[in-house]
Enzyme design. Structure first.
Site, PDB file in Angstrom:
ATOM      1  N   ASN A 159       0.874  -1.075   0.019  1.00 42.18           N
ATOM      2  CA  ASN A 159      -0.029  -0.093   0.040  1.00 42.18           C
ATOM      3  C   ASN A 159       0.858   1.189  -0.010  1.00 42.18           C
ATOM      4  OD1 ASN A 159      -1.795   2.212   0.592  1.00 42.18           O
ATOM      5  ND2 ASN A 159      -2.512   1.255   2.455  1.00 42.18           N
TER       6      ASN A 159
ATOM      7  N   SER B  42      -6.056 -15.392  22.696  1.00 42.00           N
ATOM      8  CA  SER B  42      -5.334 -16.017  22.002  1.00 42.00           C
ATOM      9  C   SER B  42      -5.494 -16.340  20.695  1.00 42.00           C
ATOM     10  CB  SER B  42      -5.417 -17.387  22.562  1.00 42.00           C
ATOM     11  OG  SER B  42      -4.794 -18.456  21.905  1.00 42.00           O
TER      12      SER B  42
ATOM     13  N   GLY C 103       1.516   4.431   6.491  1.00 36.41           N
ATOM     14  CA  GLY C 103       2.831   4.627   7.174  1.00 36.41           C
ATOM     15  C   GLY C 103       3.671   5.802   6.896  1.00 36.41           C
TER      16      GLY C 103
ATOM     17  N   ASP D 195      -3.383  -2.839   9.130  1.00 38.68           N
ATOM     18  CA  ASP D 195      -4.266  -3.860   9.498  1.00 38.68           C
ATOM     19  C   ASP D 195      -5.433  -4.072   8.297  1.00 38.68           C
ATOM     20  OD1 ASP D 195      -3.404  -5.143  11.998  1.00 38.68           O
ATOM     21  OD2 ASP D 195      -3.814  -2.875  12.722  1.00 38.68           O
ATOM     22  N   GLY D 196      -5.790  -2.967   7.947  1.00 39.98           N
ATOM     23  CA  GLY D 196      -6.629  -2.932   6.730  1.00 39.98           C
ATOM     24  C   GLY D 196      -6.142  -3.643   5.598  1.00 39.98           C
TER      25      GLY D 196
ATOM     26  N   ILE E 150      -4.089  -6.127   5.467  1.00 43.15           N
ATOM     27  CA  ILE E 150      -3.955  -7.512   5.859  1.00 43.15           C
ATOM     28  C   ILE E 150      -5.244  -8.117   5.872  1.00 43.15           C
ATOM     29  CG2 ILE E 150      -3.523  -9.111   7.740  1.00 43.15           C
ATOM     30  CD1 ILE E 150      -1.253  -6.993   8.510  1.00 43.15           C
TER      31      ILE E 150
ATOM     32  N   GLU F  51     -11.984  -1.792   8.501  1.00 41.85           N
ATOM     33  CA  GLU F  51     -12.629  -1.783   7.327  1.00 41.85           C
ATOM     34  C   GLU F  51     -14.313  -1.634   7.527  1.00 41.85           C
ATOM     35  OE1 GLU F  51     -10.892  -1.270   4.194  1.00 41.85           O
ATOM     36  OE2 GLU F  51      -9.156  -0.826   5.591  1.00 41.85           O
TER      37      GLU F  51
END
Length: 293
Positions: free
Chosen positions: A11, A214, A15, A67-68, A70, A274
């Protein structure tokens, strides 16, 4: 000996674009670990999912993003039969990087590349909400759609602070919603401000949200904050955000592998930052996925 194949999907806006400056280093490390490397610059979240779904021709699919990204990749990978599915590698260059934290991945891009090159595989749970998969959290209510509303440039500049600022902005107009569900042979009816089904150890950068969670137990951690008048509701939310929920008996928490949630009106949900499906939600543990860590 036949070379192993890596497809790197990145992407370019994640970041502060820190990957683009190190792209040559990334390729070099992967090649030195014996991999042929192909690169795909993602043009949209949907593009990440589609190229992931078409990656049965490689051994490892590496996602450089948050995270989006992923989330999109996992939904693509799970469209591939398990016997043909590549192993997922992660270069954590997003804002919160919750899954990378749970997997103890290095923050340094070169060090994360070395982890991928070594090839240690971890089998982790996924969650499923209706027809969409998630890796960290399925949520609805107050603060949960902040990631969708914050501009990428603002997130890159302010980091997690952007989430909290946007969350405060939504407080005056937020309307609690009614949920019904069954668990442990009992029926529950609640007016709530927040619902979460957590798979990972961290959500939105909050490391103490579900400290005993977990990624391998085949269970989701359910966390529900009831509506209780704004002063008390804010106190409950603060106890959730600080991880001190044990001091509040009003917060509902339990483990389950499957849960159906009905609501009094259509409510939007969020999956890993998302947009997720509207209620009603059928939430359950999904298939395991192989990740390099």
């Amino acid at each position: 000996m036949k070379s192993k194949r890596i497809r790197l999907v990145y992407n370019p806006y994640a970041g502060r674009r820190k990957l683009t400056a190190q792209l040559d280093t990334v390729i070099r490390i992967f090649q030195e670990s014996g991999h042929e490397v192909s690169i795909h610059r993602a043009s949209s979240p949907e593009d990440v999912e589609e190229i992931s779904a078409q990656s049965a021709d490689v051994d490892r699919l590496v996602i450089a993003g948050g995270d989006g990204s992923i989330h999109q990749a996992v939904n693509g990978l799970l469209r591939i039969p398990a016997e043909k599915r590549p192993v997922l590698g992660i270069l954590p260059v997003g804002t919160a990087n919750d899954l990378a934290y749970a997997l103890h991945l290095p923050k340094s891009i070169p060090e994360a590349c070395k982890v991928i090159g070594k090839g240690n595989v971890f089998e982790m749970d996924t969650g499923k909400s209706n027809e969409r998969y998630f890796v960290n959290v399925a949520s609805a209510g107050l603060l949960t759609d902040v990631s969708q509303k914050v501009d990428t440039r603002v997130k890159n500049t302010l980091g997690q602070l952007a989430y909290f600022l946007k969350g405060i902005e939504t407080l005056p107009s937020f309307r609690p919603f009614h949920i019904e569900f069954e668990h442990g042979g009992k029926s529950y009816t609640e007016e709530v401000v927040l619902f979460m089904a957590v798979n990972g150890l961290s959500v939105g950068g909050l490391r103490n949200l579900v400290p005993r969670a977990s990624l391998t137990d085949g269970k989701l951690d359910i966390l529900i904050v009831p509506a209780a008048g704004w002063p008390e509701t804010l106190r409950l939310l603060l106890s959730v955000l600080t991880g001190e929920k044990a001091n509040s008996e009003k917060i509902i928490e339990f483990h389950t592998s499957k849960l159906k949630i009905d609501t009094d009106r259509p409510i939007k949900s969020d999956l890993d930052g998302e947009a997720g499906p509207e209620s009603t939600w059928n939430i359950e543990i999904g298939p395991k996925i192989s990740v390099l860590c």
